[in-house]
Motif scaffolding. Structure first.
Motif, mmCIF file in Angstrom:
data_model
loop_
_atom_site.group_PDB
_atom_site.id
_atom_site.type_symbol
_atom_site.label_atom_id
_atom_site.label_comp_id
_atom_site.label_asym_id
_atom_site.label_seq_id
_atom_site.Cartn_x
_atom_site.Cartn_y
_atom_site.Cartn_z
ATOM 1 N N ASN A 160 -5.628 -0.662 9.461
ATOM 2 C CA ASN A 160 -4.930 0.589 9.781
ATOM 3 C C ASN A 160 -4.990 1.614 8.650
ATOM 4 O OD1 ASN A 160 -4.154 -0.335 12.310
ATOM 5 N ND2 ASN A 160 -2.190 -1.139 11.593
ATOM 6 N N ARG A 161 -5.501 1.230 7.507
ATOM 7 C CA ARG A 161 -5.454 2.103 6.329
ATOM 8 C C ARG A 161 -6.275 3.378 6.520
ATOM 9 N NH1 ARG A 161 -4.510 1.486 0.694
ATOM 10 N NH2 ARG A 161 -4.603 3.597 -0.165
ATOM 11 N N THR A 162 -7.495 3.250 7.011
ATOM 12 C CA THR A 162 -8.369 4.417 7.129
ATOM 13 C C THR A 162 -7.804 5.456 8.086
ATOM 14 O OG1 THR A 162 -10.329 3.081 6.649
ATOM 15 C CG2 THR A 162 -10.683 5.199 7.734
ATOM 16 N N ILE A 163 -7.388 5.013 9.264
ATOM 17 C CA ILE A 163 -6.887 5.971 10.258
ATOM 18 C C ILE A 163 -5.577 6.601 9.796
ATOM 19 C CG2 ILE A 163 -5.584 4.274 11.638
ATOM 20 C CD1 ILE A 163 -6.608 5.811 14.116
ATOM 21 N N ASP A 164 -4.754 5.845 9.087
ATOM 22 C CA ASP A 164 -3.494 6.403 8.589
ATOM 23 C C ASP A 164 -3.734 7.401 7.462
ATOM 24 O OD1 ASP A 164 -2.205 4.880 10.431
ATOM 25 O OD2 ASP A 164 -1.335 3.450 9.018
ATOM 26 N N ASP A 165 -4.714 7.123 6.608
ATOM 27 C CA ASP A 165 -5.032 8.066 5.530
ATOM 28 C C ASP A 165 -5.559 9.383 6.098
ATOM 29 O OD1 ASP A 165 -4.213 6.384 3.540
ATOM 30 O OD2 ASP A 165 -6.216 5.628 3.050
ATOM 31 N N LYS A 166 -6.355 9.295 7.160
ATOM 32 C CA LYS A 166 -6.850 10.518 7.805
ATOM 33 C C LYS A 166 -5.692 11.323 8.387
ATOM 34 C CE LYS A 166 -11.471 8.837 9.040
ATOM 35 N NZ LYS A 166 -12.394 8.492 10.158
ATOM 36 N N ARG A 199 4.034 6.114 9.481
ATOM 37 C CA ARG A 199 4.141 7.492 8.989
ATOM 38 C C ARG A 199 5.121 7.596 7.821
ATOM 39 N NH1 ARG A 199 8.146 11.168 10.914
ATOM 40 N NH2 ARG A 199 7.746 13.331 10.359
ATOM 41 N N ARG A 200 6.117 6.729 7.789
ATOM 42 C CA ARG A 200 7.147 6.799 6.754
ATOM 43 C C ARG A 200 6.720 6.149 5.438
ATOM 44 N NH1 ARG A 200 12.615 7.525 8.433
ATOM 45 N NH2 ARG A 200 12.748 8.201 10.598
ATOM 46 N N LEU A 201 5.614 5.428 5.450
ATOM 47 C CA LEU A 201 5.179 4.740 4.236
ATOM 48 C C LEU A 201 4.765 5.752 3.163
ATOM 49 C CD1 LEU A 201 3.077 1.860 5.825
ATOM 50 C CD2 LEU A 201 5.337 1.673 4.767
ATOM 51 N N ILE A 202 5.254 5.545 1.968
ATOM 52 C CA ILE A 202 4.957 6.446 0.852
ATOM 53 C C ILE A 202 3.846 5.829 0.010
ATOM 54 C CG2 ILE A 202 5.884 7.562 -1.207
ATOM 55 C CD1 ILE A 202 8.647 7.378 0.108
ATOM 56 N N PRO A 223 5.985 -0.067 -2.891
ATOM 57 C CA PRO A 223 5.783 -1.491 -2.578
ATOM 58 C C PRO A 223 5.584 -1.732 -1.083
ATOM 59 C CG PRO A 223 7.594 -1.219 -4.130
ATOM 60 C CD PRO A 223 7.216 0.154 -3.680
ATOM 61 N N GLU A 224 6.309 -0.979 -0.254
ATOM 62 C CA GLU A 224 6.164 -1.137 1.197
ATOM 63 C C GLU A 224 4.761 -0.723 1.648
ATOM 64 O OE1 GLU A 224 10.377 -0.613 0.100
ATOM 65 O OE2 GLU A 224 8.565 0.578 -0.272
ATOM 66 N N PHE A 225 4.268 0.351 1.067
ATOM 67 C CA PHE A 225 2.925 0.847 1.377
ATOM 68 C C PHE A 225 1.880 -0.215 1.051
ATOM 69 C CE2 PHE A 225 -0.999 3.050 0.346
ATOM 70 C CZ PHE A 225 -1.095 4.067 1.282
ATOM 71 N N GLU A 226 1.947 -0.744 -0.150
ATOM 72 C CA GLU A 226 0.962 -1.732 -0.582
ATOM 73 C C GLU A 226 1.070 -3.010 0.239
ATOM 74 O OE1 GLU A 226 -1.361 -0.904 -2.529
ATOM 75 O OE2 GLU A 226 -0.522 1.019 -3.163
ATOM 76 N N ALA A 227 2.299 -3.422 0.534
ATOM 77 C CA ALA A 227 2.493 -4.663 1.287
ATOM 78 C C ALA A 227 1.965 -4.529 2.713
ATOM 79 C CB ALA A 227 3.974 -5.038 1.299
#
Length: 455
Positions: free
Chosen positions: A127-133, A108-111, A115-119
């Motif tokens: 996990n990208r799809t569910i987190d984007d939703k 949730r804290r990833l912006i 760089p942390e988000f991309e890494a």
């Protein structure tokens, strides 16, 4: 003479029955449980009346009635002692360390774009799809959420801000002058201080590798850095969450209460850490947003409870209605023996009330099974956190409906005592809980002072 003895016996049994149920009814009224209180009052009259009425009958009827009651008592004792509901504990120690970057709170804290988000999503693309939703939802404490309330959310934000301000204080310099303490002295001192500061229960265990996250996902330090925590002992403690407020789940007061207890746990942990370091021993507090350990596992191994169906710590006295704090240290201590409480596991296995009432269906309804080498239940954290981001609070319905969450008074304590010792008592207690308190969660009306804050 025999008639007098029979009358005294029957009257005494009736009086004990009446007073016991009336006492439970009064305690239920004090808890605000009107349904339980009403049923207890009705049962007090219904179950005690036959004892009083039979004193007006013949001696033969009195002895037949007394014999029948005695037979029922012996049957109850027989059922109490029946070896049913035994649960094999199984291997419940994780075989590998868990990466903190994978928990929903760290994600949730990833912006986006950082760089942390991309890494992270290069490492965990699944996990990208569910987190984007989830990012598209209103969010925790959002004014656009379902249970938004500016007053309560402001109170929660104030507590979370205080906890965040304390996150850099979890560790610090160690005094160069060491006070020599025996393990017994250190243990007595730490447990006494923790309870003096406000902890309900305190336990100690040796720190194990599986207690410690593998990589940093939140808090101080470099995101993604490996975690090395070489302290020998872990001190775990609980703080109680308010019963009345938790019964209002999933409304806004619940998140206010959660935030307040995180502050309390952090305060206790920081004070213990400062105290230990001032004695010349290293110590680190583990608080909300800046953990290095998995608090429920530490608390379980320190003898404070078992991991239940909800995936969180179930304590013998308050069930899941607690928040946890941990301090790790090299101060010489005596570890507590872990409670292998299979009665708690059996109760969770047959109850399923939390899973049935979970609005996000995140809690499993089946039995424990092997996950990463450990036999346990695992909730769907993504579903749970998704719901939080819709309603704006941290829900708490599972805590509210759990039969172990009832206040720690004599009536509930007696039932808990029986639950720990008898499989039949566990099943009877669950049946009684369904009838006295209901199977389905109904949010309790807000307390008067809370209603005045409602916008």
């Amino acid at each position: 003479m025999m008639n007098l003895i029979a009358n005294i016996l029957l009257f005494s049994m009736g009086l004990v029955t009446f007073l016991s149920l009336v006492t439970f009814a009064v305690l239920s009224l004090r808890e605000g449980e009107r349904r339980a209180a009403g049923l207890a009052f009705v049962l007090a009259i219904a179950l005690s009346s036959p004892f009083f009425l039979v004193t007006l009958s013949t001696l033969q009827v009195k002895w037949i009635f007394s014999g029948t009651i005695g037979a029922i008592g012996f049957l109850g004792l027989f059922l109490f002692l029946l070896p049913i509901g035994r649960v094999e504990r199984g291997h419940d120690l994780p075989l590998k360390r868990f990466d903190e970057r994978d928990i929903v709170f760290a994600r949730r804290r990833l912006i986006p774009g950082s760089p942390e988000f991309e890494a992270y999503y290069a490492m965990r693309p699944e996990n990208r799809t569910i987190d984007d939703k989830r990012r598209a939802l209103p969010g925790l404490l959002s004014t656009e959420s379902l249970h938004a309330d500016p007053n309560f959310f402001a109170a929660a934000k104030a507590s979370f801000a205080l906890t965040e301000a304390m996150r850099e204080e979890v560790d610090g310099p160690v005094s160069g002058e060491r006070m020599e303490l025996s393990p017994d002295q250190g243990t007595s001192m730490i447990k006494g201080l923790a309870q003096y500061y406000g902890a309900v229960t305190v336990g100690i265990c040796e720190l194990q590798p599986y207690h410690v996250y593998s990589h940093i996902g939140r808090g101080s330090g470099t995101y993604g850095a490996p975690i090395h925590l070489d302290h020998r002992y872990a001190i775990a403690f609980t703080v109680e969450m308010d019963y009345e407020i938790m019964r209002q789940a999933p409304k806004a007061p619940v998140v206010m209460e959660s935030a307040r207890r995180y502050v309390q746990a952090a305060t206790i942990g920081l004070q213990l850490g400062y105290h230990i370091r001032s004695l010349g021993y290293p110590a680190r507090a583990h608080i909300d947003g800046n953990y290095r350990v998995i608090a429920p596992l530490v608390a379980r191994d320190a003898g404070l409870g078992e991991i239940g169906r909800m995936g969180i710590l179930m304590t013998p006295r308050l069930g899941p209605r607690v928040r946890l704090g941990v301090v790790t240290t090299d101060l010489p201590l005596i570890p507590d023996e872990r409670r292998y409480d299979t009665s708690m596991l059996d109760f969770c296995r047959i109850c399923v009330k939390c899973a049935e009432n979970c609005p996000s269906q995140a809690i499993p309804t089946d039995d424990r099974h092997e996950i990463d080498g450990a036999i346990r239940w695992r909730i769907n954290a993504d579903k749970c956190f998704h719901y939080w981001n819709v309603i704006g609070t941290d829900c708490g319905i599972c805590m509210s409906v759990c039969p172990f969450s009832h206040p720690d008074h004599c009536g509930h304590s007696l039932i808990r005592w029986a639950i720990q010792r008898s499989g039949y008592a566990r099943r009877a207690a669950l049946w009684l809980d369904d009838h006295f308190y209901g199977r389905k969660h109904i949010p309790r009306p807000m307390l008067d002072w809370i209603q005045k804050l409602t916008v």
